[in-house]
Structures are given as C-alpha cells and as structure tokens.
Design an enzyme around this catalytic site. Sequence first.
Site, PDB file in Angstrom:
ATOM      1  N   ARG A  58      56.598   9.306  29.646  1.00  0.00           N
ATOM      2  CA  ARG A  58      55.654   9.069  30.739  1.00  0.00           C
ATOM      3  C   ARG A  58      56.169   9.628  32.070  1.00  0.00           C
ATOM      4  NH1 ARG A  58      55.714   4.370  32.965  1.00  0.00           N
ATOM      5  NH2 ARG A  58      55.967   3.275  30.988  1.00  0.00           N
ATOM      6  N   TYR A 111      33.074  18.453  44.845  1.00  0.00           N
ATOM      7  CA  TYR A 111      32.975  18.024  43.465  1.00  0.00           C
ATOM      8  C   TYR A 111      32.560  16.546  43.458  1.00  0.00           C
ATOM      9  CZ  TYR A 111      34.012  16.886  38.709  1.00  0.00           C
ATOM     10  OH  TYR A 111      33.897  16.445  37.418  1.00  0.00           O
ATOM     11  N   ASP A 204      41.214  21.372  47.324  1.00  0.00           N
ATOM     12  CA  ASP A 204      40.824  21.506  45.921  1.00  0.00           C
ATOM     13  C   ASP A 204      40.591  22.992  45.672  1.00  0.00           C
ATOM     14  OD1 ASP A 204      39.498  21.659  43.460  1.00  0.00           O
ATOM     15  OD2 ASP A 204      38.534  19.708  43.724  1.00  0.00           O
TER      16      ASP A 204
HETATM   17  C1  LIG Z   1      35.875  19.612  37.391  1.00  0.00           C
HETATM   18  C2  LIG Z   1      36.358  19.515  38.795  1.00  0.00           C
HETATM   19  C3  LIG Z   1      37.169  18.441  39.196  1.00  0.00           C
HETATM   20  C4  LIG Z   1      37.548  17.300  38.269  1.00  0.00           C
HETATM   21  O1  LIG Z   1      38.387  17.727  37.268  1.00  0.00           O
HETATM   22  P1  LIG Z   1      38.401  17.073  35.773  1.00  0.00           P
HETATM   23  O2  LIG Z   1      39.375  17.938  35.083  1.00  0.00           O
HETATM   24  O3  LIG Z   1      37.010  17.144  35.253  1.00  0.00           O
HETATM   25  O4  LIG Z   1      38.847  15.667  35.922  1.00  0.00           O
HETATM   26  C5  LIG Z   1      37.608  18.443  40.504  1.00  0.00           C
HETATM   27  N1  LIG Z   1      37.272  19.407  41.383  1.00  0.00           N
HETATM   28  C6  LIG Z   1      36.490  20.436  41.026  1.00  0.00           C
HETATM   29  C7  LIG Z   1      36.130  21.477  42.052  1.00  0.00           C
HETATM   30  C8  LIG Z   1      36.007  20.529  39.718  1.00  0.00           C
HETATM   31  O5  LIG Z   1      35.200  21.549  39.395  1.00  0.00           O
END
Ligand SMILES: *Cc1c(COP(=O)(O)O)cnc(C)c1O
Length: 413
Positions: A58, A111, A204
């Site tokens: 972990r 998102y 992001d």
């Molecule tokens: C899909 C996505 C997420 C979330 O990721 P998961 O792998 O689905 O948990 C976050 N930010 C963006 C821009 C995404 O496209």
Amino acid sequence: MTTRDPARPTPAFAPETVLVEAARPPRATGASVNPPIELSSTFIGTTEVNDSAYAYGRFATPAWTPFEAALGELEHAALPALVFGSGLAAIAAVLALVPRGGTLVMPTHAYQGSLQSAQELSARAGFSVVSVDIADTDAVIAALDDIVTDDAAARDSSGDVTAGPGIASALLWIESPTNPMLEVADMLALIAAARERDIRVAVDNTFATPLLQTPLDLGADLVVHSVTKYLAGHSDVVLGAVITGDPALRELLLTERSMRGAIAGPFEVWLALRGMRTLSVRLERAQDNAQILSERLSRRAGVAEVRYPGLPADPGHARASAQMAGFGAIVAFTVDTAEQATAIAEAVRLWTPATSLGGVESLIERRRRHASEPTSVPEGLLRLSVGIEHVDDLWADLDAAITAATGETGDGV
Ligand SMILES: *Cc1c(COP(=O)(O)O)cnc(C)c1O
C-alpha cells in the site's frame, strides 16, 4: 511554448524519446526490455524495521516505480509521479490538502467529477469553493485578490491562521482546455498571479498531456492526470496520477495515498506504461484528425457552433498557440436542440456513443445527458474524443449522422 525554469534539470531526451526509453530495466544480455509485472503485497525486511524502498504494497511497490519515474520526467518534475487508483482519487488527494477555512478557486466548466468532488469535500472539510470563468483572466485574479483580503481580515479578528501544511490557505485549480467547452486559460498569467499571492496552483493536464504543455515549468505546484485517458490511451484501465516537484507536497500526498489506500493495481500500471510508449504518435494522429474534423464541422450546415482551439476563429486560439505545442484532440460542437444531438449520437456507426476520452477509438457524447453537467453547457453540445482512425471514415459517418438528425445535408467534404 513554455519557458523552462533554469533551476530544473534539462531532460536528456525529447519527450517523444522519453516516452519510449524511460524506465526500461538495466541492459544486460538476456534481460527483459520491459519492466516485469511484479505481484507482491509484501517485501522482505532484514532488519527489525523494514526501511528499504519497499515494505508493504500500500505504501510503495516496484509495480509503480517505472511508471512513476517516466511520468515525473515527462512533466519535468525532479521527483517521480504518484500513481493513484483513478484520476479522481488523485484529484481528491490534492483537494484534501485545502485547509478548513481555506478557499478553492475552481473553473465553472471542468471535469464533472472534479466539480462534484470539490463540492462534496468542501462541505465536509469546511473550505469554500469559488467558481470562476477560467478563460477570464481578470475575473480569476479578482477572485484571488478577494482571498488575500479575506485572509488578512480573518487574521486581524482571530489572531490565528487555520493554515494546513502544504497549502497555506488557498488553491487555484486550472483545467485547460476545459471540459467540455474547450476554454483556454492564460496559464502563465494565472500561475504568476497566484504565486505572487502565495496561492498554490494545481493543473489538470489530462486533455493536453505533457506533450502539449508542462505546467510545472510555468510555476504550477501540482499537476494531476486521469491516466485513464491519453496516457494509457486504449480505454482499458482506470488510473490517475499527481506530479509535483515540491518534496513537502509530495510527502503529504503520499500520506493521503497510503492512509486512504486509493492505490493502483500492478497490471493497470503496467498497461499504462505500455500505452504511454505510443502517446506521441497516437496524439499526433488524433490531433490532425481533430483539426480536419473541426474545420469541416465549422462549414457544415446544421452545426451551430464548433469549439476547438486549433480553429483560427476560436476564442482560445491565440492563447493555445502561445502556450501549447498542439491543440489536442477534443472537439465540441453544438446543434440546435438536445433531440438533434441525441439523434446524432444514435445515428453514428463508426463513432462510439460513450463517455470518456483519450483512447484510440473515436467517441461521441451529448454532455447534458448527465444531470450533474453545469446548465451553462448547451443542451445541444456534443463532445468528440477524436481517435486515430482514417479521418475520411470519421467524417463520412459524422456527416451522415448530422444529415439524418437535422435534415441538413452537407457539401460532402
Ligand atoms: C476522466 C477525467 C478525470 C477523472 O479521472 P478518472 O480516471 O475517471 O477517475 C479528471 N479530469 C479529467 C479532465 C478527465 O477527463
């Protein structure tokens, strides 16, 4: 493109090469060219306390190490990435660092899971969320100024600051281009403004990938990825990651991962590294397709609006040209009604009607079918995740679906 911080080590190779050569096992005659899939939950300790790199699965496992090294290098961090069980697990770990009484500045369009996670966590953890149009630089900076003023007032009245370690009081969340509206933030200006005010910045980078922008070079503190999307690239794993060059922040995030246990499985991480090897060719083809399709869509009868930063007329074009090495492969277009948009997603035969993005196959989705999508997203908006098929096949299928749904015929090209 991005200007490099001279304090950062210059990678020895171009990113296309890093993708291919990073994290290979040491060369020896007869050795494997790929890292093995290591399956072990525990690791032998020779002393009373096992203080080697690996003790229990972990906390850290050799199954994560090659992927984390490669992604850290790609995002120009001096430290390895931290892999999580999903993009949202990575995002939640970052949001958990916003202290009680603090502020999270969040794009109105982002998102959907990030928006929901921010709402849910802020209510429980006692921080506030301020929504901003991330493309409106003045409005974002005004929101940052409000935080500085409020913090000063709080200190005057209470005498103590409820600062957490890592993120003192506030976090600016940037997504650029945004989901699903493809707005482009002025990253350099926003990150600089946040830094001047001692506000941390997380980006992001899922839509852009480190091939198109490396936010740490612009001064961002944290980068998050849904590895599920372009990095892994084949719609076969759910995985996430956080990258930071700040050892204290990384330590806090490692604690979040270890103590909440949102960890990744060895096979998923192995698949992600395998998928990442081909990112540069996948993205290049998908991006070329996206450019051509967005141009054809903007001339197509029955299509009301197209958003793609690669279109010269797009509001985000100048910024994206200045700060990105390419425009990515997500396109949004609107038709007049929700019914028409749904009919298009039902009429396609090659495109797959599905959520998610970043795989080799092209996907189409009416975003407002999700009840939680912000109401400022048009009812008739379709998001395209453009894949690597032949562009003429993609166009023929989409063009026919638009004709079937709207009754408007195109000019064939
Ligand atoms: C899909 C996505 C997420 C979330 O990721 P998961 O792998 O689905 O948990 C976050 N930010 C963006 C821009 C995404 O496209």
